[in-house]
Design a protein around this motif. Structure first.
Motif, short mmCIF file in Angstrom:
data_model
loop_
_atom_site.label_atom_id
_atom_site.label_comp_id
_atom_site.label_asym_id
_atom_site.label_seq_id
_atom_site.Cartn_x
_atom_site.Cartn_y
_atom_site.Cartn_z
N GLY A 166 -5.76 -6.98 3.74
CA GLY A 166 -4.71 -6.34 2.94
C GLY A 166 -5.19 -5.42 1.83
O GLY A 166 -4.40 -4.98 1.01
N GLY A 168 -6.56 -2.48 2.30
CA GLY A 168 -6.42 -1.07 2.68
C GLY A 168 -7.52 -0.61 3.63
O GLY A 168 -7.79 0.59 3.74
N LYS A 175 -7.87 7.35 7.11
CA LYS A 175 -8.18 8.46 6.19
C LYS A 175 -9.55 9.08 6.53
O LYS A 175 -9.72 10.29 6.49
CB LYS A 175 -8.23 7.95 4.74
N ASP A 306 -6.00 4.93 -7.57
CA ASP A 306 -4.88 5.61 -8.24
C ASP A 306 -4.04 4.62 -9.06
O ASP A 306 -3.40 5.01 -10.03
CB ASP A 306 -3.98 6.31 -7.20
N1 LIG Z 1 -1.79 3.39 -3.73
C1 LIG Z 1 -2.64 3.20 -2.71
N2 LIG Z 1 -2.30 2.42 -1.67
C2 LIG Z 1 -3.18 2.26 -0.65
C3 LIG Z 1 -4.46 2.88 -0.67
N3 LIG Z 1 -5.11 2.51 0.47
C4 LIG Z 1 -4.27 1.71 1.15
N4 LIG Z 1 -3.11 1.54 0.49
C5 LIG Z 1 -1.96 0.73 0.89
O1 LIG Z 1 -2.32 -0.65 0.92
C6 LIG Z 1 -1.58 -1.34 1.89
C7 LIG Z 1 -2.51 -2.17 2.76
O2 LIG Z 1 -3.29 -1.30 3.53
P1 LIG Z 1 -3.81 -1.68 4.98
O3 LIG Z 1 -4.64 -0.57 5.46
O4 LIG Z 1 -2.68 -2.12 5.82
O5 LIG Z 1 -4.68 -2.95 4.62
P2 LIG Z 1 -5.78 -3.68 5.50
O6 LIG Z 1 -6.94 -3.97 4.66
O7 LIG Z 1 -6.01 -2.98 6.77
O8 LIG Z 1 -5.07 -4.99 5.76
P3 LIG Z 1 -5.46 -5.90 6.94
O9 LIG Z 1 -5.27 -5.09 8.16
O10 LIG Z 1 -4.44 -6.98 6.72
O11 LIG Z 1 -6.84 -6.33 6.70
C8 LIG Z 1 -0.81 -0.28 2.66
O12 LIG Z 1 0.51 -0.24 2.16
C9 LIG Z 1 -1.52 1.02 2.30
O13 LIG Z 1 -0.67 2.16 2.35
C10 LIG Z 1 -4.81 3.69 -1.82
O14 LIG Z 1 -5.90 4.25 -1.94
N5 LIG Z 1 -3.86 3.82 -2.81
#
Ligand SMILES: Nc1nc2c(ncn2[C@@H]2O[C@H](COP(=O)(O)OP(=O)(O)OP(=O)(O)O)[C@@H](O)[C@H]2O)c(=O)[nH]1
Length: 354
Positions: A166, A168, A175, A306
């Protein structure tokens, strides 16, 4: 980004300036008193002459008075005691890791104490320079040029992403595929997170949005096999980079660490990047350290910069792990990724712009 830390660094500069101003006033008062007592030996008598002979009566006062005549003061340890204590508290409040805060203070002490400084406008420059150098030293540990490393490596270049759930990670992979495309490099994504239900669908959505090929296996499959297939695919389709997601479980989970070890054995990735969120502060720093200890990383990516006003993780991770931060995530859009530039971060932290 990192606004609260920026404010606190500004306070330190102000504190030191005030301290040196007070000291200058004291030196002035002492010099005047001495001038009144023995006018012929006044250091004010020939302030710009450059001659140090007239007041060379020795001792602390004489040195101070001479320095004052030249528009200089000597910054002593006790002058910095309070401002440095305040700075230490500010760094810790900003979630800078303890050993990193100590290192920053030591560097500043080394730079400032004992030096003879002009107390006019130069004081601000001197303090700023010491802060700048000190921060840069801890932030830029292990830094290398990601683009250059990719450009020079044999293709396909395989990059594995690790980190907890979770933070990101999946979004960051998406990205980066866009980042690479913008630089003329093709990429294939691979979902090595065969553990979590819905992981394939989540990353597939990003792949579809970006027009990228995604390699997946059934839930419960072998992550090393997925990444292996992606490397085969990249080889046969002339793709430059393989971006492999892994299950976001805890570093304490032996199963996950075994998986990473197996991926390492089967695929031999060119880079393993640890992803965590800047807003997690010290937790992110500790996780980076634990992941690096368990399955060595080459660098880190900090997401959600951010939303982080503290900056503690950004300041601390490289120094604690010995591995550089390579990118900052700066928003939810695919373009919201910034190559990490230590010099640029330090300038942002010490700059005047809001
Ligand atoms: N504000 C902001 N939100 C981000 C950024 N990077 C990711 N997010 C948000 O963080 C949330 C989680 O991102 P995911 O990519 O789903 O997380 P993950 O690590 O893949 O999660 P798992 O698949 O559960 O391991 C999403 O709503 C993204 O849009 C960032 O740099 N800034």
């Amino acid at each position: 980004m990192f606004d609260s830390l920026k404010d606190k660094l500004g306070s330190f500069r102000k504190d030191v300036e005030e301290t040196t101003e007070e000291k200058a006033e004291e030196a002035e008062a002492e010099a005047e008193a001495e001038a009144d007592a023995s006018p012929e030996e006044s250091p004010d008598a020939e302030p710009d002459s450059g001659s140090d002979e007239s007041s060379s009566s020795g001792g602390g006062f004489a040195a101070k008075a001479k320095s004052f005549a030249k528009g200089e003061i000597v910054i002593e340890e006790q002058d910095l005691e309070d401002p440095l204590w305040e700075l230490e508290m500010a760094l810790l409040e900003s979630d800078v890791e303890m050993s990193v805060a100590q290192e920053i203070l030591d560097n500043i002490r080394e730079d400032l104490i004992g030096a003879t400084r002009s107390f006019s406008s130069e004081t601000a420059d001197v303090v700023e320079q010491a802060l700048h150098d000190s921060l840069l030293k801890v932030i830029s540990v292990g830094q290398f040029d990601f683009d250059q490393r990719i450009a020079e490596a044999d293709k396909p270049v395989t990059i594995i992403f690790t980190g907890v759930n979770g933070v990101g990670k999946t979004t960051t992979i998406a990205k980066l595929s866009k980042y690479l495309e913008d630089r003329g490099l093709s990429a294939v994504m691979a979902n090595g997170d065969t553990y979590r239900a819905g992981a394939n669908e989540q990353i597939q959505e990003h792949a579809d949005n970006l027009g990228k090929k995604l390699i997946t296996h059934e839930q419960g499959g072998d992550p090393a096999a997925v990444i292996y297939d992606a490397v085969e695919y990249a080889d046969s389709h002339d793709i430059d980079v393989v971006l492999g997601d892994t299950a976001g479980r805890l570093h304490t989970d032996e199963g996950l660490m075994d998986q990473l070890e197996k991926i390492g054995r089967v695929v031999g990735p060119d880079m393993t990047l640890f992803v965590d969120e800047a807003v997690a502060g010290q937790d992110a720093v500790q996780r980076a350290k634990q992941f690096n200890d368990a399955a060595e990383i080459d660098g880190a990516i900090l997401t959600k910069a951010d939303a982080d006003s503290q900056g503690g993780a950004a300041i601390s991770i490289a120094h604690v792990t010995g591995k550089p931060i390579l990118f900052l995530g700066t928003g939810q859009g695919y373009d919201h990724i910034e190559k990490f530039d230590p010099e640029n971060l330090v300038e942002r932290l010490l700059g005047d712009e809001e």
